[in-house]
Design a protein around this motif. Sequence first.
Motif, PDB file in Angstrom:
ATOM      1  N   LYS A  28       0.838  -1.208   0.000  1.00 51.13           N
ATOM      2  CA  LYS A  28       0.000   0.000   0.000  1.00 51.13           C
ATOM      3  C   LYS A  28       0.868   1.251   0.000  1.00 51.13           C
ATOM      4  O   LYS A  28       0.633   2.193  -0.757  1.00 51.13           O
ATOM      5  CB  LYS A  28      -0.907   0.017   1.231  1.00 51.13           C
ATOM      6  N   ASP A  81      -5.569   7.373  -0.293  1.00 50.80           N
ATOM      7  CA  ASP A  81      -5.338   6.272   0.651  1.00 50.80           C
ATOM      8  C   ASP A  81      -6.468   5.248   0.644  1.00 50.80           C
ATOM      9  O   ASP A  81      -6.232   4.048   0.620  1.00 50.80           O
ATOM     10  CB  ASP A  81      -5.196   6.831   2.075  1.00 50.80           C
ATOM     11  N   VAL A  87      -6.353   3.071  -2.507  1.00 46.34           N
ATOM     12  CA  VAL A  87      -5.213   2.151  -2.478  1.00 46.34           C
ATOM     13  C   VAL A  87      -5.544   0.999  -1.538  1.00 46.34           C
ATOM     14  O   VAL A  87      -5.309  -0.179  -1.852  1.00 46.34           O
ATOM     15  CB  VAL A  87      -3.937   2.885  -2.012  1.00 46.34           C
ATOM     16  N   GLU A  88      -6.113   1.349  -0.402  1.00 51.31           N
ATOM     17  CA  GLU A  88      -6.517   0.360   0.597  1.00 51.31           C
ATOM     18  C   GLU A  88      -7.407  -0.709  -0.052  1.00 51.31           C
ATOM     19  O   GLU A  88      -7.155  -1.903   0.056  1.00 51.31           O
ATOM     20  CB  GLU A  88      -7.317   1.124   1.668  1.00 51.31           C
ATOM     21  N   VAL A 101      -5.669  -2.874  -2.855  1.00 49.30           N
ATOM     22  CA  VAL A 101      -4.764  -3.895  -2.338  1.00 49.30           C
ATOM     23  C   VAL A 101      -5.545  -4.969  -1.581  1.00 49.30           C
ATOM     24  O   VAL A 101      -5.350  -6.168  -1.798  1.00 49.30           O
ATOM     25  CB  VAL A 101      -3.679  -3.257  -1.443  1.00 49.30           C
TER      26      VAL A 101
END
Length: 676
Positions: A436, A455, A458-459, A462
């Motif tokens: 991440k 963020d 991306v969290e 992933v």
Amino acid sequence: MSVGQRVDRLRAEIRRHDYQYYVLDAPQISDSEYDRLFRELQALEAEHPELLRSDSPTQRVGAAPLAVFAAVAHATPMLSLNNAFSDDEVAAFDRRVREGLAIEGEVDYSAEPKFDGLAVGLSYENGILVRGATRGDGVTGEDVTANLRTLHSIPLCLQGNDWPTQLEVRGEVLMWRRDFERLNARQRERAEKEFVNPRNAAAGGLRQLDPRVTATRPLRFFAYGIGGGGAGGLPPTHSALLDRLAAWGFPVSPERRRVCGLAGLLTYFGEIGRRRDGLPYDIDGVVYKVDDLAAQNRLGFASRAPRFAIAHKFAAEEAVTELLDISIQVGRTGALTPVARLAPVFVGGVTVTSATLHNEDEIRRKDLRIGDTVVVRRAGDVIPEVVRVLGEKPRGAGKEFVMPARCPVCDSSVARDADEAVARCTGGLYCPAQRKQALRHFASRRALDIEGLGDKLVEQLVDQGIVHTPDELYGLDLSAIARLERMADKSAKNLLSAIEKSKRTTLARFIYALGIRNVGEATAKDLARHFGSLDRLLAADEALLMQVPDVGPTVAKSIHLFCREPHNRQVIERLRHPGGLVWSEGDAYVSAPGAASGKVFVLTGSLPSLTREAAQALIETAGGKVSGSVSRKTDYVVAGAEAGSKLDKARQLGVRVIDEDELLALLNEISGQPSP
Ligand code: 9MJ
């Protein structure tokens, strides 16, 4: 009196009252009288649109909301100041100045409060405000002209007539404490979110895309210097320059003082420190500048900051709170950082709930136990830290902290080199936390600048196993993104177009984006400049790497290890193909000056795929220079959609105008090889 004369007179009168009210804080007429003048001017301008001018006081708010802020390359970099935290450091500064100037006696300084706001540059041409920009990274800022025009303390046209035709005034945008309190009271009444501190409120106000919103925020400006322009004809000292700025209509700190020698500096610091709480705005220290401008020039700059000035900071604010827990954060390179979870406490202008504990040794040194009462410190933008434990030792039953032997995220083993304070997860990109962070870094503004890849996203990418490595971002399609939580169709499309846009980049950004340990932005630029091509960098051994200025054995080893790792090579190859990332490789720039060296470019309008920053970087990589204004010295004007006066000027002067495609073709020609 003709209508034109009446309009001129009204404007002059309103400007004078604006100045009295907003700059001198000494109004001479009532609000209703002022309103009457203002409405009369508005009515005349409505009846006679041919008399309208952009510097009329009625034209502060007018521009339509923007989609994004355009990037502005500063004519001269907006550098930050070095800091001094003690009298000794100030003494050392004064000594360096005296040595640098070979002066036996005392030096005269201009001393002024250090405003805790946002630095901006205001460009005036022929006395008219034409552009205002934020500091940004010091080299490139954002064009916030429409917003800055709404600040009544910023003159739209300069007073007097002794100003240079080109002038950039620099200063700070901030919010007074009482205005901040009122703003928050208004927010409360409307059940809207309150601002944390005046600085954040000012920053938020300045970065509004709709200038009408900025106009409702009580922002103020203080001038503290000039950027470019004003060649010749300027006063000989900084304090006289500030007086001149005041005469041109700018608010300048009334606390400014000319002082003599180290003793004068420290006395001033003490005085302002005692008066700090009584000032109407927040300051976080004072600034000392060598007063003689010729001496300033002789001292010059050291890499990122002037040698002739320093900021003497007040001691960071401290507060007492409880250490609730210690958790572990896994960083991009696997470093495990212990983080203190704290009972919320207001310190240094914000509510702090966590603070870095740096590493295991640091915790041991401070002998911290969960449940301790601790002193927390926070200064300016610095990450809060736990200073020490309060109370007697040994204390209560709190357990001693032990660094876990396995990564709390991926359960890989944790290793700590004998010569390092940092413990690291050995999971590499197998560890979701590192993955991440790697993606966040890859997409960050200074790296590939993928707007919208925040963020939360991306969290999800992933955690749901959609993206493992950065190259996979370039294979995403609309349906995969639109399925994610809180992803409307429009934002999904925007994200895809941001990803697409990021494909055109620079070698330096690409190297930085890879997230190689010990390779920050500056090193990435050095590597790009030195090797000129990615393949040469990938092939370099440690000895070759150490030929790069500022690359020592540690950095060389990190780079070599990274480049040797087959998995990393695979990701890099996939980013190039099928990913489609391209950049202009400036081989010519490295060994011999390319055909672009010495060429001056001016960018105007928005280009179809390159951001202004990207275009500038490409040009600079090929040895060219980007200038902010068109003159006979300009070689090319690169024009995009909605190009304005610069395009007209180019045509007038017969400067060659090219579009983005022609620019890229030109740069490839210059660099002597096609993009990868
Ligand atoms: C502030 N923040 O008040 C400067 N500043 O000068 C003052 N900042 C500065 N001067 C050169 N008073 C770079 C920054």
